[in-house]
Design an enzyme around this catalytic site. Structure first.
Site, mmCIF file in Angstrom:
data_model
loop_
_atom_site.group_PDB
_atom_site.id
_atom_site.type_symbol
_atom_site.label_atom_id
_atom_site.label_comp_id
_atom_site.label_asym_id
_atom_site.label_seq_id
_atom_site.Cartn_x
_atom_site.Cartn_y
_atom_site.Cartn_z
ATOM 1 N N LYS A 106 0.813 -1.228 0.000
ATOM 2 C CA LYS A 106 0.000 0.000 0.000
ATOM 3 C C LYS A 106 0.846 1.276 0.000
ATOM 4 O O LYS A 106 0.425 2.306 -0.522
ATOM 5 C CB LYS A 106 -0.947 -0.008 1.193
ATOM 6 C CG LYS A 106 -2.036 -1.074 1.037
ATOM 7 C CD LYS A 106 -3.336 -0.650 1.632
ATOM 8 C CE LYS A 106 -4.444 -1.599 1.254
ATOM 9 N NZ LYS A 106 -4.224 -2.965 1.807
ATOM 10 N N GLU A 128 -9.464 6.674 4.232
ATOM 11 C CA GLU A 128 -10.318 5.815 5.044
ATOM 12 C C GLU A 128 -9.653 4.454 5.083
ATOM 13 O O GLU A 128 -8.839 4.125 4.199
ATOM 14 C CB GLU A 128 -11.735 5.833 4.479
ATOM 15 C CG GLU A 128 -12.104 4.767 3.511
ATOM 16 C CD GLU A 128 -11.252 4.659 2.296
ATOM 17 O OE1 GLU A 128 -10.692 3.561 2.149
ATOM 18 O OE2 GLU A 128 -11.143 5.596 1.487
ATOM 19 N N SER A 395 1.631 -9.899 -0.981
ATOM 20 C CA SER A 395 1.274 -8.477 -0.868
ATOM 21 C C SER A 395 1.633 -7.865 0.475
ATOM 22 O O SER A 395 1.845 -6.658 0.577
ATOM 23 C CB SER A 395 -0.218 -8.287 -1.142
ATOM 24 O OG SER A 395 -0.996 -9.121 -0.303
#
Ligand SMILES: *Cc1c(COP(=O)(O)O)cnc(C)c1O
Length: 414
Positions: A106, A128, A395
């Site tokens: 991310k 968020e 990931s």
């Protein structure tokens, strides 16, 4: 295939596929900008600035420096021989996004968007978060770049992910509890959109996956495509060929698109996305949008959505918070529709089995999200040729999931 032949192949193939999204932000019939009129100008500004910085040397150099010296890129490509034997015996390589700073992919996107916000002169960032991973990545980018950061999070999720709430606050972010609706991710998104409408002149909204209105699915994809670019260069060095198969878990779909984007044009690579099969195929028990969803609009984009017969958004379930969302990135819906990427699902139980097996066989504790891609390989690996080369996207790391898995184990051992 020789490198030259490959180049020729990719040249001719790239001519066949149109560059997407189109000017209106569509991937075929998916995507678009379904937002209140007040946000249209901000989306256009974001797209304009993005298209400029994408070609701007100083921007790219600044981002590349941060990715190298702060995030820790390039991430390694690690061969997992023992886990591969458990799957059926092909050659398996793990793309180690778990080794990024903050523990997942991310940060690649959060950092890119935070830099764009700075270029737009926007000092305030909102985001968020469900499990807290995107919130932590965004708070980290804001701390580094000196931006104000506000993160919306459902009250239920805040209780479930206490440690990440504390982390975000340590990083200087304000975490705002959301008490409406089911008090989880989709309610936090509604709240973030409300904030953005009110403060749009000073504020940039960092969306964490290939979701939301155009240009977000494109921007997030481009920032994550570093994963596949690195992986292709690394696999060529190691085995001097393209992979036969690439597999990744799909929540909103950013780590998967990140891995696939540079591979789509190489028709010989089998691309597999794995959704959360949860506890079973009944609506509400999973987050498998392609087996249970239908066309609809949610949070600014048109895609495949889990909904009831009246079009109300369905509840979803997954053992991994990062895959637990009713919609999927519009580009995935497009790639599924044209048959370029196949999508399967992996149950909670199978993901948990893969979580344990990778930990024991390789000394790598995967995020429960990533464990879905590995679970699919465990279960379907025998259909893959023994001499095949497979890349699986790891990931994120599983440290965040250790308390949850410990609790599940204590329940089953009672
Ligand atoms: C958030 C997250 C995901 C799911 O998001 P995508 O946008 O589908 O990649 C997957 N893995 C990890 C580790 C995550 O934190």
């Amino acid at each position: 295939m020789t490198v030259t032949a490959e180049r020729e192949e990719s040249k001719s193939e790239s001519k066949k596929r149109p560059a997407l999204p189109d000017r209106r932000g569509y991937f075929g019939e998916f995507g678009g900008k379904y937002v209140p009129e007040t946000l249209m100008a901000a989306l256009e500004e974001f797209e304009d600035v993005y298209r400029k910085v994408r070609r701007d040397r100083s921007f790219r150099a600044e981002l590349d420096d941060i990715l190298r010296d702060y995030v820790g890129r390039p991430t390694p490509l690690t061969e997992a021989k023992k886990f591969a034997e458990l799957c059926g015996g092909f050659r398996l390589f793990l793309k180690r996004e778990d080794l990024n700073h903050t523990g997942a992919h991310k940060i690649n996107n959060a950092m890119g968007q935070a830099l764009i916000a700075k270029r737009m002169g926007k000092q305030r960032i909102i985001a968020e978060t469900g499990a807290g991973q995107h919130g932590v990545a965004t708070a980290t980018a804001c701390a580094l770049l000196g931006l104000q950061c506000v993160v919306y999070m459902g009250e239920v999720d805040m209780a479930r992910q206490e440690l990440n709430v504390f982390r975000m606050r340590l990083l200087g972010a304000e975490v705002v509890p959301v008490t409406s609706g089911s008090r989880t991710l989709k309610d936090a998104i509604n709240e973030a959109i409300r904030d953005w409408v009110t403060n749009v002149r000073t504020t940039h909204y960092i969306i964490g996956s290939v979701l939301g209105p155009h240009p977000y699915p494109m921007v997030v994809r481009d920032f994550q495509s570093v994963i596949g670019r690195e992986a292709l260069a690394q696999i060529r060095k190691k085995v001097n060929m393209l992979p036969n198969v690439a597999v990744a878990c799909v929540g909103g779909g950013s780590n998967a698109i990140g891995l696939f984007h540079e591979m789509v044009k190489h028709e010989g690579i089998r691309l597999v996305g794995v959704e959360a099969g949860g506890r079973g195929p009944k609506l509400g028990e999973h987050a498998a949008r392609f087996s249970g969803g239908a066309l609809g609009v949610l949070h600014g984009t048109r895609s495949m959505i889990l909904q009831d017969p009246f079009g109300q958004i369905a509840e979803t379930h997954s053992i991994s918070a990062g895959l637990d969302y009713a919609s999927i990135g519009p580009e995935h819906a497009y790639l599924q529709g044209i048959g370029r990427v196949e999508y399967h699902d992996c149950s909670d139980d199978l993901a948990l089995e893969a979580f344990h097996k990778l930990s024991e066989s390789e000394g790598i504790i995967p995020a429960l999200e990533s464990a879905h891609a590995l679970g699919w390989l465990l279960h379907n690996g025998s259909s893959i040729a023994r001499d095949a080369v497979v890349i699986a996207n790891l990931s994120g790391r599983g440290d965040k999931d250790v308390p949850q898995v410990a609790e599940l184990l204590s329940k089953t051992h009672q």
